[in-house]
Design a protein around this motif. Structure first.
Motif, PDB file in Angstrom:
ATOM      1  N   LEU A 167     -13.028   1.370   6.543  1.00 37.23           N
ATOM      2  CA  LEU A 167     -12.226   1.793   7.696  1.00 37.23           C
ATOM      3  C   LEU A 167     -10.876   1.082   7.729  1.00 37.23           C
ATOM      4  N   LEU A 168     -10.877  -0.222   7.514  1.00 39.22           N
ATOM      5  CA  LEU A 168      -9.641  -0.998   7.534  1.00 39.22           C
ATOM      6  C   LEU A 168      -8.678  -0.527   6.446  1.00 39.22           C
ATOM      7  N   PHE A 169      -9.268  -0.241   5.273  1.00 33.32           N
ATOM      8  CA  PHE A 169      -8.431   0.234   4.164  1.00 33.32           C
ATOM      9  C   PHE A 169      -7.728   1.543   4.525  1.00 33.32           C
ATOM     10  N   HIS A 170      -8.476   2.476   5.088  1.00 34.19           N
ATOM     11  CA  HIS A 170      -7.891   3.768   5.445  1.00 34.19           C
ATOM     12  C   HIS A 170      -6.941   3.645   6.626  1.00 34.19           C
ATOM     13  N   ILE A 171      -7.240   2.781   7.568  1.00 30.49           N
ATOM     14  CA  ILE A 171      -6.324   2.577   8.690  1.00 30.49           C
ATOM     15  C   ILE A 171      -5.006   1.986   8.196  1.00 30.49           C
ATOM     16  N   HIS A 172      -5.159   0.967   7.287  1.00 30.32           N
ATOM     17  CA  HIS A 172      -3.949   0.340   6.721  1.00 30.32           C
ATOM     18  C   HIS A 172      -3.148   1.367   5.911  1.00 30.32           C
ATOM     19  N   SER A 173      -3.838   2.191   5.162  1.00 35.49           N
ATOM     20  CA  SER A 173      -3.141   3.236   4.377  1.00 35.49           C
ATOM     21  C   SER A 173      -2.449   4.235   5.283  1.00 35.49           C
ATOM     22  N   ASP A 174      -3.115   4.576   6.357  1.00 39.38           N
ATOM     23  CA  ASP A 174      -2.533   5.536   7.301  1.00 39.38           C
ATOM     24  C   ASP A 174      -1.308   4.955   7.983  1.00 39.38           C
ATOM     25  N   ILE A 175      -1.385   3.669   8.316  1.00 38.70           N
ATOM     26  CA  ILE A 175      -0.225   3.019   8.949  1.00 38.70           C
ATOM     27  C   ILE A 175       0.952   3.005   7.975  1.00 38.70           C
ATOM     28  N   GLN A 176       0.663   2.642   6.725  1.00 39.31           N
ATOM     29  CA  GLN A 176       1.731   2.608   5.722  1.00 39.31           C
ATOM     30  C   GLN A 176       2.353   4.011   5.531  1.00 39.31           C
ATOM     31  N   GLN A 177       1.490   5.031   5.521  1.00 40.67           N
ATOM     32  CA  GLN A 177       1.984   6.393   5.342  1.00 40.67           C
ATOM     33  C   GLN A 177       2.852   6.806   6.523  1.00 40.67           C
ATOM     34  N   ARG A 178       2.424   6.438   7.702  1.00 38.38           N
ATOM     35  CA  ARG A 178       3.198   6.780   8.902  1.00 38.38           C
ATOM     36  C   ARG A 178       4.536   6.029   8.926  1.00 38.38           C
ATOM     37  N   GLU A 179       4.529   4.784   8.518  1.00 32.15           N
ATOM     38  CA  GLU A 179       5.773   4.016   8.497  1.00 32.15           C
ATOM     39  C   GLU A 179       6.725   4.604   7.460  1.00 32.15           C
ATOM     40  N   SER A 180       6.133   5.015   6.340  1.00 32.52           N
ATOM     41  CA  SER A 180       6.975   5.628   5.297  1.00 32.52           C
ATOM     42  C   SER A 180       7.587   6.935   5.798  1.00 32.52           C
ATOM     43  N   ASN A 181       6.805   7.714   6.475  1.00 32.34           N
ATOM     44  CA  ASN A 181       7.307   8.978   7.020  1.00 32.34           C
ATOM     45  C   ASN A 181       8.378   8.729   8.100  1.00 32.34           C
ATOM     46  N   LYS A 182       8.160   7.710   8.864  1.00 28.76           N
ATOM     47  CA  LYS A 182       9.111   7.361   9.937  1.00 28.76           C
ATOM     48  C   LYS A 182      10.455   6.951   9.335  1.00 28.76           C
ATOM     49  N   ALA A 183      10.367   6.158   8.297  1.00 25.85           N
ATOM     50  CA  ALA A 183      11.594   5.696   7.637  1.00 25.85           C
ATOM     51  C   ALA A 183      12.354   6.872   7.044  1.00 25.85           C
ATOM     52  N   GLU A 184      11.676   7.775   6.430  1.00 23.18           N
ATOM     53  CA  GLU A 184      12.323   8.927   5.821  1.00 23.18           C
ATOM     54  C   GLU A 184      12.966   9.809   6.900  1.00 23.18           C
ATOM     55  N   ARG A 203     -28.438  -3.846   5.474  1.00 23.30           N
ATOM     56  CA  ARG A 203     -27.722  -3.237   6.607  1.00 23.30           C
ATOM     57  C   ARG A 203     -26.416  -3.971   6.880  1.00 23.30           C
ATOM     58  N   THR A 204     -26.474  -5.295   6.826  1.00 27.77           N
ATOM     59  CA  THR A 204     -25.253  -6.082   7.058  1.00 27.77           C
ATOM     60  C   THR A 204     -24.208  -5.787   5.977  1.00 27.77           C
ATOM     61  N   SER A 205     -24.671  -5.698   4.727  1.00 33.06           N
ATOM     62  CA  SER A 205     -23.753  -5.410   3.615  1.00 33.06           C
ATOM     63  C   SER A 205     -23.128  -4.028   3.759  1.00 33.06           C
ATOM     64  N   LEU A 206     -23.960  -3.045   4.171  1.00 31.24           N
ATOM     65  CA  LEU A 206     -23.431  -1.688   4.367  1.00 31.24           C
ATOM     66  C   LEU A 206     -22.405  -1.653   5.493  1.00 31.24           C
ATOM     67  N   LYS A 207     -22.667  -2.396   6.576  1.00 32.38           N
ATOM     68  CA  LYS A 207     -21.709  -2.441   7.684  1.00 32.38           C
ATOM     69  C   LYS A 207     -20.397  -3.065   7.241  1.00 32.38           C
ATOM     70  N   GLU A 208     -20.510  -4.182   6.456  1.00 34.02           N
ATOM     71  CA  GLU A 208     -19.303  -4.834   5.981  1.00 34.02           C
ATOM     72  C   GLU A 208     -18.478  -3.883   5.122  1.00 34.02           C
ATOM     73  N   ASN A 209     -19.158  -3.178   4.215  1.00 37.89           N
ATOM     74  CA  ASN A 209     -18.445  -2.225   3.343  1.00 37.89           C
ATOM     75  C   ASN A 209     -17.830  -1.083   4.155  1.00 37.89           C
ATOM     76  N   TYR A 210     -18.555  -0.654   5.189  1.00 32.05           N
ATOM     77  CA  TYR A 210     -18.053   0.443   6.023  1.00 32.05           C
ATOM     78  C   TYR A 210     -16.795   0.016   6.772  1.00 32.05           C
ATOM     79  N   PHE A 211     -16.853  -1.199   7.347  1.00 32.63           N
ATOM     80  CA  PHE A 211     -15.681  -1.677   8.101  1.00 32.63           C
ATOM     81  C   PHE A 211     -14.503  -1.943   7.166  1.00 32.63           C
ATOM     82  N   LEU A 212     -14.770  -2.420   5.974  1.00 32.02           N
ATOM     83  CA  LEU A 212     -13.689  -2.604   5.002  1.00 32.02           C
ATOM     84  C   LEU A 212     -13.070  -1.263   4.624  1.00 32.02           C
TER      85      LEU A 212
END
Length: 210
Positions: A186-203, A175-184
């Motif tokens: 989430l962080l990956f997609h949040i970071h990707s979304d932020i990068q995508q938004r910053e890229s769109n903002k710059a354009e 359960r702990t391993s699954l939670k860690e993978n889930y949060f990772l």
């Protein structure tokens, strides 16, 4: 072997009428009394003969003799027992009325009679002590067996509890391993979304500046 020796004994009951030795006189002041006696002759395998005598005077006094030597009743009885003649059991002579009396005995009385004849009655106390010791040993064995069974049951329960705890611990780690993978994830997609938004903002800013 002892019974065979007893059956092969030459036994004779001799009743002696009141008599006096040739050297005696008619004077009764000597204190001698006429005697009656019963006698048993036993020929031993070695060829020797043992004579058991029971002498009773008319005055009622009695005497036990072995080969003409006076002995106590206990010595007399013990010597007879050594050749298989038990006075208490009356296993040597059949007295008048014994057969009828035996036929009227109930099973318990017959057992007691046979115990007396065989001599096992003398071992009754020793037998009861041995039986008591046997019962106590059996009880201890049963107690020890039940204790062992109880310990085995306890070990089985502890083993099952241990295995269940190990399974639970494994599930917690999973359960702990699954939670860690889930949060990772989430962080990956949040970071990707932020990068995508910053890229769109710059354009968008570049297009506005033009």
């Amino acid at each position: 072997a002892e019974r065979d020796e007893t059956l092969s004994a030459k036994a004779s009951l001799v009743y002696v009428e009141p008599t006096k030795d040739d050297g005696d006189t008619d004077d009764e002041e000597e204190g001698d009394s006429p005697k009656k006696q019963s006698r048993l002759s036993k020929k031993l395998p070695q060829g020797k003969t043992t004579i058991f005598s029971r002498i009773v005077t008319t005055k009622g006094t009695g005497e036990y003799q072995i080969n003409g030597k006076s002995v106590t009743f206990k010595q007399y009885e013990k010597k007879l027992a050594s050749i298989g003649v038990l006075l208490k059991a009356r296993n040597f002579l059949v007295f008048q009325g014994d057969v009828e009396s035996m036929a009227r005995k109930n099973p318990k009385e017959l057992v007691e009679m046979f115990e007396n004849i065989s001599g096992s009655a003398d071992l009754k106390e020793e037998y009861e002590l041995a039986l008591k010791a046997k019962d106590e040993a059996e009880q201890k064995t049963i107690f020890a067996y039940n204790k062992t069974k109880e310990h085995k049951s306890e070990r089985r329960v502890l083993k099952e509890q241990k295995e269940e705890a190990e399974r639970f611990h494994g599930l917690l780690q999973q359960r702990t391993s699954l939670k860690e993978n889930y949060f990772l994830w989430l962080l990956f997609h949040i970071h990707s979304d932020i990068q995508q938004r910053e890229s769109n903002k710059a354009e968008l800013q570049e297009s506005l500046e033009e």
